[in-house]
Design a protein around this motif. Sequence first.
Motif, PDB file in Angstrom:
ATOM      1  N   PHE A 189       0.855  -1.184   0.000  1.00  0.00           N
ATOM      2  CA  PHE A 189       0.000   0.000   0.000  1.00  0.00           C
ATOM      3  C   PHE A 189       0.892   1.235   0.000  1.00  0.00           C
ATOM      4  CE2 PHE A 189      -2.349  -3.460   1.816  1.00  0.00           C
ATOM      5  CZ  PHE A 189      -3.611  -3.344   1.252  1.00  0.00           C
ATOM      6  N   TYR A 190       0.529   2.194  -0.848  1.00  0.00           N
ATOM      7  CA  TYR A 190       1.294   3.431  -0.980  1.00  0.00           C
ATOM      8  C   TYR A 190       0.384   4.614  -0.666  1.00  0.00           C
ATOM      9  CZ  TYR A 190       4.719   0.611  -3.547  1.00  0.00           C
ATOM     10  OH  TYR A 190       5.640  -0.335  -3.915  1.00  0.00           O
ATOM     11  N   CYS A 191       0.967   5.613  -0.028  1.00  0.00           N
ATOM     12  CA  CYS A 191       0.223   6.830   0.294  1.00  0.00           C
ATOM     13  C   CYS A 191       1.090   8.037  -0.041  1.00  0.00           C
ATOM     14  CB  CYS A 191      -0.159   6.851   1.771  1.00  0.00           C
ATOM     15  SG  CYS A 191      -0.951   8.395   2.306  1.00  0.00           S
ATOM     16  N   VAL A 192       0.462   9.064  -0.597  1.00  0.00           N
ATOM     17  CA  VAL A 192       1.139  10.345  -0.807  1.00  0.00           C
ATOM     18  C   VAL A 192       0.503  11.370   0.114  1.00  0.00           C
ATOM     19  CG1 VAL A 192       1.650  12.205  -2.418  1.00  0.00           C
ATOM     20  CG2 VAL A 192       1.740   9.830  -3.197  1.00  0.00           C
ATOM     21  N   GLU A 193       1.324  11.947   0.970  1.00  0.00           N
ATOM     22  CA  GLU A 193       0.857  12.987   1.885  1.00  0.00           C
ATOM     23  C   GLU A 193       1.831  14.150   1.819  1.00  0.00           C
ATOM     24  OE1 GLU A 193      -0.548  12.806   6.415  1.00  0.00           O
ATOM     25  OE2 GLU A 193       1.624  13.016   6.208  1.00  0.00           O
ATOM     26  N   ASN A 194       1.326  15.318   1.477  1.00  0.00           N
ATOM     27  CA  ASN A 194       2.168  16.515   1.399  1.00  0.00           C
ATOM     28  C   ASN A 194       3.437  16.268   0.594  1.00  0.00           C
ATOM     29  OD1 ASN A 194       0.532  18.318   2.764  1.00  0.00           O
ATOM     30  ND2 ASN A 194       1.377  17.799   4.762  1.00  0.00           N
ATOM     31  N   GLY A 195       3.291  15.661  -0.571  1.00  0.00           N
ATOM     32  CA  GLY A 195       4.415  15.497  -1.472  1.00  0.00           C
ATOM     33  C   GLY A 195       5.408  14.430  -1.085  1.00  0.00           C
TER      34      GLY A 195
ATOM     35  N   TRP B  61       6.064  10.176  -0.534  1.00  0.00           N
ATOM     36  CA  TRP B  61       5.592   8.810  -0.728  1.00  0.00           C
ATOM     37  C   TRP B  61       5.856   7.981   0.524  1.00  0.00           C
ATOM     38  CZ3 TRP B  61       2.697   6.642  -4.462  1.00  0.00           C
ATOM     39  CH2 TRP B  61       2.590   7.293  -5.694  1.00  0.00           C
ATOM     40  N   PHE B  62       4.836   7.226   0.937  1.00  0.00           N
ATOM     41  CA  PHE B  62       4.956   6.292   2.055  1.00  0.00           C
ATOM     42  C   PHE B  62       4.518   4.910   1.594  1.00  0.00           C
ATOM     43  CE2 PHE B  62       4.420  10.442   4.000  1.00  0.00           C
ATOM     44  CZ  PHE B  62       5.369  10.442   5.007  1.00  0.00           C
ATOM     45  N   ILE B  63       4.930   3.889   2.342  1.00  0.00           N
ATOM     46  CA  ILE B  63       4.596   2.514   2.016  1.00  0.00           C
ATOM     47  C   ILE B  63       4.231   1.768   3.292  1.00  0.00           C
ATOM     48  CG2 ILE B  63       6.983   1.677   2.209  1.00  0.00           C
ATOM     49  CD1 ILE B  63       6.385  -0.162  -0.206  1.00  0.00           C
ATOM     50  N   ALA B  64       3.336   0.787   3.166  1.00  0.00           N
ATOM     51  CA  ALA B  64       2.913  -0.025   4.309  1.00  0.00           C
ATOM     52  C   ALA B  64       2.473  -1.389   3.797  1.00  0.00           C
ATOM     53  CB  ALA B  64       1.773   0.654   5.067  1.00  0.00           C
ATOM     54  N   ASN B  65       2.442  -2.349   4.715  1.00  0.00           N
ATOM     55  CA  ASN B  65       1.951  -3.683   4.388  1.00  0.00           C
ATOM     56  C   ASN B  65       0.471  -3.833   4.688  1.00  0.00           C
ATOM     57  OD1 ASN B  65       4.523  -4.634   3.575  1.00  0.00           O
ATOM     58  ND2 ASN B  65       5.093  -4.954   5.723  1.00  0.00           N
ATOM     59  N   ASN B  66      -0.112  -2.791   5.272  1.00  0.00           N
ATOM     60  CA  ASN B  66      -1.514  -2.817   5.667  1.00  0.00           C
ATOM     61  C   ASN B  66      -2.108  -1.445   5.369  1.00  0.00           C
ATOM     62  OD1 ASN B  66      -3.837  -2.420   7.705  1.00  0.00           O
ATOM     63  ND2 ASN B  66      -3.390  -4.618   7.891  1.00  0.00           N
ATOM     64  N   PRO B  67      -3.349  -1.351   4.904  1.00  0.00           N
ATOM     65  CA  PRO B  67      -3.908  -0.024   4.582  1.00  0.00           C
ATOM     66  C   PRO B  67      -3.989   0.904   5.781  1.00  0.00           C
ATOM     67  CG  PRO B  67      -5.611  -1.718   4.540  1.00  0.00           C
ATOM     68  CD  PRO B  67      -4.305  -2.433   4.602  1.00  0.00           C
ATOM     69  N   ALA B  68      -3.952   0.357   6.987  1.00  0.00           N
ATOM     70  CA  ALA B  68      -3.990   1.186   8.190  1.00  0.00           C
ATOM     71  C   ALA B  68      -2.594   1.538   8.694  1.00  0.00           C
ATOM     72  CB  ALA B  68      -4.779   0.483   9.291  1.00  0.00           C
ATOM     73  N   GLY B  69      -1.557   1.059   8.001  1.00  0.00           N
ATOM     74  CA  GLY B  69      -0.204   1.331   8.430  1.00  0.00           C
ATOM     75  C   GLY B  69       0.327   0.221   9.325  1.00  0.00           C
ATOM     76  N   PRO B  70       1.476   0.440   9.988  1.00  0.00           N
ATOM     77  CA  PRO B  70       2.241   1.697  10.060  1.00  0.00           C
ATOM     78  C   PRO B  70       2.922   2.038   8.733  1.00  0.00           C
ATOM     79  CG  PRO B  70       3.458  -0.078  11.094  1.00  0.00           C
ATOM     80  CD  PRO B  70       2.112  -0.645  10.764  1.00  0.00           C
ATOM     81  N   TRP B  71       3.081   3.355   8.515  1.00  0.00           N
ATOM     82  CA  TRP B  71       3.623   3.864   7.271  1.00  0.00           C
ATOM     83  C   TRP B  71       5.087   4.257   7.435  1.00  0.00           C
ATOM     84  CZ3 TRP B  71       0.617   3.527   3.008  1.00  0.00           C
ATOM     85  CH2 TRP B  71      -0.761   3.371   3.203  1.00  0.00           C
ATOM     86  N   ALA B  72       5.887   3.889   6.440  1.00  0.00           N
ATOM     87  CA  ALA B  72       7.305   4.258   6.402  1.00  0.00           C
ATOM     88  C   ALA B  72       7.585   4.989   5.092  1.00  0.00           C
ATOM     89  CB  ALA B  72       8.186   3.014   6.512  1.00  0.00           C
ATOM     90  N   VAL B  73       8.640   5.782   5.096  1.00  0.00           N
ATOM     91  CA  VAL B  73       9.013   6.494   3.879  1.00  0.00           C
ATOM     92  C   VAL B  73       9.349   5.480   2.790  1.00  0.00           C
ATOM     93  CG1 VAL B  73      10.641   8.124   2.844  1.00  0.00           C
ATOM     94  CG2 VAL B  73       9.864   8.446   5.201  1.00  0.00           C
ATOM     95  N   SER B  74       8.780   5.665   1.632  1.00  0.00           N
ATOM     96  CA  SER B  74       9.023   4.741   0.530  1.00  0.00           C
ATOM     97  C   SER B  74      10.249   5.172  -0.262  1.00  0.00           C
ATOM     98  CB  SER B  74       7.799   4.682  -0.391  1.00  0.00           C
ATOM     99  OG  SER B  74       8.012   3.764  -1.443  1.00  0.00           O
ATOM    100  N   VAL B  75      10.986   4.178  -0.785  1.00  0.00           N
ATOM    101  CA  VAL B  75      12.138   4.467  -1.632  1.00  0.00           C
ATOM    102  C   VAL B  75      11.823   4.157  -3.092  1.00  0.00           C
ATOM    103  CG1 VAL B  75      13.798   4.099   0.211  1.00  0.00           C
ATOM    104  CG2 VAL B  75      13.084   2.157  -1.217  1.00  0.00           C
ATOM    105  N   GLU B  76      10.574   3.851  -3.368  1.00  0.00           N
ATOM    106  CA  GLU B  76      10.148   3.596  -4.738  1.00  0.00           C
ATOM    107  C   GLU B  76       8.694   3.997  -4.891  1.00  0.00           C
ATOM    108  OE1 GLU B  76      10.252  -0.578  -5.546  1.00  0.00           O
ATOM    109  OE2 GLU B  76       8.871  -1.071  -3.923  1.00  0.00           O
ATOM    110  N   ARG B  77       8.276   4.179  -6.125  1.00  0.00           N
ATOM    111  CA  ARG B  77       6.882   4.450  -6.439  1.00  0.00           C
ATOM    112  C   ARG B  77       6.266   3.179  -7.010  1.00  0.00           C
ATOM    113  NH1 ARG B  77       5.783   9.571  -9.907  1.00  0.00           N
ATOM    114  NH2 ARG B  77       6.622   8.251 -11.572  1.00  0.00           N
ATOM    115  N   PRO B  78       4.930   3.066  -6.969  1.00  0.00           N
ATOM    116  CA  PRO B  78       4.304   1.907  -7.605  1.00  0.00           C
ATOM    117  C   PRO B  78       4.684   1.839  -9.078  1.00  0.00           C
ATOM    118  CG  PRO B  78       2.706   3.137  -6.295  1.00  0.00           C
ATOM    119  CD  PRO B  78       3.949   3.960  -6.335  1.00  0.00           C
TER     120      PRO B  78
END
Length: 721
Positions: free
Chosen positions: A415-421, A423-440
Amino acid sequence: MNSFQKPMVGLLLFSLIQVNTFAQTNWPKEIPLETGGRIILYQLQPETVSGNRLTARAAFSIREKRGDEPIFGAMWLNASLDTDKAERTARLESIQITEAKFPVEENQSQVNILRALLLQEIPKWKLDIPLDELIVTMDGARSGDKDQFKNDPPEIIYTQQPTRLVLIDGEPFIKPDDQLGVNRLQNSASLIVQQPNDNLFYYYTSPFWYQSTAILTGWTPLSKWPRWVKRLNRKIKKLEKENQELPADDSDNEAIEPPIITVRTKPAELIQSLGQAQLAPIQGTNLLYVVNTESAIFMDVSSQLYYVVLSGRWYRAASLQGRWSFVPADSLPGDFAQIPEGSTKAEVLAYVPGTEAAREAIQDAQIPQTAKVDRKKATCRVTYDGAPQFEPIEGTNLFIAVNASNTVLRANASFYCVENGVWFIANNPAGPWAVSVERPIDVNKIPPSSPAYPVKYVYIYDIDPDYVYMGYTAGYSGCYVYGPTILFGTGFYYRPWYGKVYLPRPFTWGFSLQYNPWAGWHFGFGHSWFTFSPWFNFWRWWGPPRHLEQLPRRYNRYPNQPGGRNPRISSNNNVYRYRNDVVTRNLERDYQSTTERPSNSRTYRPLSNKAQPSGYTPSRQPSRNLPFKSPGQAQDTPNDVYSDRSGKTYQRDRTGNWQQREGKGWRPTSRENNPTLPQVQRDYQLRERGSGRVRQQPGGLGQPAKPTPPRKLSGTIRLPR
């Protein structure tokens, strides 16, 4: 390379690799030498921008001692752009010199050694330049993506009286607002409220209150305010003043007559004139424009058709009340390109192909706002209205969460989320979210018909163990390059989410959006909005959080028409400013900063944020204690030397004549005997235009820099003979 040239190259290399920061903005730059000589670096001539990488060339000259004949040459470089589009500044970092040429026969082995040393040391060098200077001097703007936007006209309402448009996203959706203690219309940027035991609705548009028995019609000014309206009005005024939306004393509003209120539940735009439309000619064209309006309304005399531009798109009709149809920008009558710059309606030139304004707007839209994101601190918060619900995005393997507070995408099991420019990534739609090093993988395939479309313009450029370097271009905020011009919004209507809460989608229409080269897109006249409220969150109408607040209202030239305010050049148009886990450029506070971005000669794209690729090593941090000061502006040297794409150098004298450097002297040249001179002359025109734009920028840089004292050279670099 002759014997005289070798020590010159050594001095050039020695001086360049000792440079830590170019903190001034005026050209040319001077590096004084204790021997009495100096190195002059002339203004960069940008060639391309790709992502956050700039390629450019520059002419330079060097003399070892005062009175020596200077040697002229040209260098090519590429660098990372660290930008602050709010302050209109750019810093060049991680600079690499890719080529260096001299006007005499070269010794290739010596040049290779020079290049290798520069590549090793140049990351210590930084250069601050005005962003507008970069935009204007970069020639050859690229056309937009091949994505197809929806350009059908909305309902275009023409009035001859001051009118305010209230846009509602579908049928009115009203629910109690516990904080206000009233019922409130949820699906509108306008503030419409109702007392629970009252059949009347109340609408606020500064400085007036209206009432009606029905939301869609019948609005009349409220002459006597109930007590609860007075209390609410005081709270609103306080919020507006805190956000500089109203002046401290708005007594001038007493002379304003309340406008007519028009309500629509589908996409619509308002154009209006104060009384019957009055036409006047535009000098040098076969066009007329409507004088008594804030809208951009024209008549082509030849066809007797009216033209209007809305959100960057052109429409035409036989009458102002008539049936409007879309006109591709490249199908406009040629007279539009002849509108004089600086004239009353020159702002529309950004939407006219082939004009300098259109080229510069495209360049601006393609230069990113950059930031480095702390991998350990940065996180995001996503809320859902109920259990997460995902719908497929056409043409991709992605799914979008339709009931999420942010843009959340599902790609396979991630799961990927963009917040205020960011990219974040998580294994669950509820998080926890970590900074992503790639885009989908499929993010670039997201079509304009999807409300997730803006996130394809948020990029990941580079990573190291501590930071991820990200950025976004204007598409994240709704400004797109479409063919030969820019426009706002995709034109598609996105179905909002209605549940316990209302979640809006990005809009294109209803707010008379207009483009300004310094402020970007801003509100026009006649719209109705209400944003400065802790309980009011409609950012998704226009893009990322806080983006709504960056759009200033346009100055109103008509004293009896409500709604206009002076536009403000605000730092709000850098969405990274609202994060405390991101480092972004702010030139006003960064001149004395010792924080530097680590150099990284490679870009890694790990498949997860938990593992690094084989052979990964942390980037080397540049030295922060270099013993030499930065170069300043060369006070007695005009910025009149240029390089062509082959490395030849040219000079323009004060009478406008051109000379080419040959050996140790200048030789007159002209278009007739030099086929490359027209491009050099074009570079001169762009340089002059860029300097003018920087001077015109409100609060812009461009003040002369103080001379830099001569450097004390403590050593030399010996090149093999």
